[in-house]
Design an enzyme around this catalytic site. Structure first.
Site, PDB file in Angstrom:
ATOM      1  N   CYS A  29      79.132  55.315  62.028  1.00 23.85           N
ATOM      2  CA  CYS A  29      78.190  55.917  61.075  1.00 23.85           C
ATOM      3  C   CYS A  29      78.147  55.126  59.764  1.00 23.85           C
ATOM      4  O   CYS A  29      79.129  55.109  59.015  1.00 23.85           O
ATOM      5  CB  CYS A  29      78.618  57.366  60.838  1.00 23.85           C
ATOM      6  SG  CYS A  29      77.819  58.185  59.445  1.00 23.85           S
ATOM      7  N   CYS A  32      78.711  57.192  56.616  1.00 21.64           N
ATOM      8  CA  CYS A  32      80.127  57.580  56.556  1.00 21.64           C
ATOM      9  C   CYS A  32      80.948  56.466  55.924  1.00 21.64           C
ATOM     10  O   CYS A  32      81.837  56.716  55.102  1.00 21.64           O
ATOM     11  CB  CYS A  32      80.669  57.874  57.952  1.00 21.64           C
ATOM     12  SG  CYS A  32      79.875  59.259  58.806  1.00 21.64           S
TER      13      CYS A  32
END
Length: 143
Positions: A29, A32
């Site tokens: 991600c 993230c």
């Protein structure tokens, strides 16, 4: 204080006291990865707060209990009560503002509201078939 991994087995004990921030993330991600240093820096600045991370690939059951459908998702607990939950990477100043808001909560009022919400949820569940594995403390609707 640095961040620590949170698992299904350590969850309940970890969130029961004080302020706990949970970052749901995955290695693949991009947002993230952008949020990770912000979260880590905040953990170094706030030694009185427990900063945890849940790898949603490794801890799929825990992520499912929270109903995580978008990452990163940040969840905040105070004294065992979920008080915030939102997907999306926060910039540093927004994370600091969230921390201050969680610190400033009137916990007597929060505990009263939470007890009422748990009672209402229990009454609803009595009228419907039981959902397996969802506790009041991790139901995203309780935020």
């Amino acid at each position: 204080m640095s961040t620590q991994a949170l698992t299904l087995e350590t969850h309940d004990e970890t969130v029961k006291d004080g302020i706990v921030l949970i970052d749901f993330w995955a290695d693949w991600c991009g947002p993230c990865k952008q949020f990770a240093p912000v979260f880590e820096q905040a953990s170094e600045q706030h030694g009185d707060i427990t900063f945890t991370k849940v790898d949603t690939e490794d801890q799929q059951q825990l992520a499912a209990l929270y109903g995580i459908t978008s990452i990163p998702t940040l969840v905040a607990y105070r004294d065992g009560i979920p008080v915030f939950g939102q997907p999306g990477a926060l910039p540093g100043p927004a994370l600091e503002q969230l921390i201050e808001q969680v610190r400033a909560l009137d916990m007597d009022e929060v505990k009263q509201q939470y007890a009422q919400a748990v009672e209402a949820q229990a009454q609803q569940q009595q009228a419907q078939p039981q959902r397996q594995g969802v506790r009041a403390g991790t139901d995203p609707a309780s935020f």
